[in-house]
Design an enzyme around this catalytic site. Structure first.
Site, short mmCIF file in Angstrom:
data_model
loop_
_atom_site.label_atom_id
_atom_site.label_comp_id
_atom_site.label_asym_id
_atom_site.label_seq_id
_atom_site.Cartn_x
_atom_site.Cartn_y
_atom_site.Cartn_z
N THR A 12 42.34 14.02 50.63
CA THR A 12 42.62 15.34 51.39
C THR A 12 43.42 16.15 50.40
O THR A 12 44.00 15.70 49.51
CB THR A 12 43.49 15.04 52.91
OG1 THR A 12 44.53 14.25 52.54
CG2 THR A 12 42.51 14.26 53.72
N ASP A 13 43.54 17.53 50.78
CA ASP A 13 44.18 18.42 50.04
C ASP A 13 45.38 18.73 50.73
O ASP A 13 45.70 18.11 51.87
CB ASP A 13 43.29 19.47 49.70
CG ASP A 13 42.98 20.26 51.00
OD1 ASP A 13 43.64 20.22 52.28
OD2 ASP A 13 42.31 21.11 50.81
N GLN A 14 46.39 19.89 50.31
CA GLN A 14 47.59 20.14 50.88
C GLN A 14 47.37 20.34 52.19
O GLN A 14 48.31 20.48 53.06
CB GLN A 14 48.23 20.96 49.88
CG GLN A 14 49.45 21.41 50.37
CD GLN A 14 50.17 22.36 49.16
OE1 GLN A 14 49.55 22.96 48.51
NE2 GLN A 14 51.56 22.53 49.16
N VAL A 17 42.64 18.57 54.88
CA VAL A 17 41.61 18.35 54.83
C VAL A 17 40.77 17.67 53.84
O VAL A 17 41.40 17.69 52.79
CB VAL A 17 40.62 19.82 55.24
CG1 VAL A 17 41.10 20.26 56.53
CG2 VAL A 17 40.86 20.87 54.15
#
Length: 105
Positions: A12-14, A17
């Site tokens: 996941t990203d910041q 998601v």
């Protein structure tokens, strides 16, 4: 058939998601499952002197996947030519389409 994948935190990203490039890893996992379902592994194919480098990729993102969700990825062989293969992919969570894509090898 396809493969079920549990989204790990590192995918996941910041924003929480799945980072877009990780869908390419999911495509690869589904390709490997596709081959295993047919009695071969990538290692088996490579031992025959056949390489399957990705020469083209396309992805359309429809809805986000998030940490710890269980997603399902299908790979379908859609085209076989003398020196290339084309796979199509569908990534879903339950009945929600998350992404679609294709690779040419």
């Amino acid at each position: 058939m396809g493969i079920d994948i549990r989204v790990i935190y590192g995918d996941t990203d910041q924003m929480g998601v799945v980072y877009y490039a990780n869908y390419l890893r999911y495509f690869e996992a589904a390709r490997g499952a596709f081959l295993r379902e047919r009695g071969r592994s990538y290692a088996d194919v490579e031992s025959l002197g056949v390489a399957l480098p990705v020469i083209e990729v396309q992805a359309q993102y429809r809805a986000p996947a998030r940490y710890d969700e269980l997603i399902h990825v299908d790979a379908i062989l859609t085209e076989v030519r003398a020196a290339s293969l084309r796979f199509a992919y569908r990534v879903a969570r339950d009945t929600v389409l998350l992404a679609e894509g294709m690779t040419v090898h």
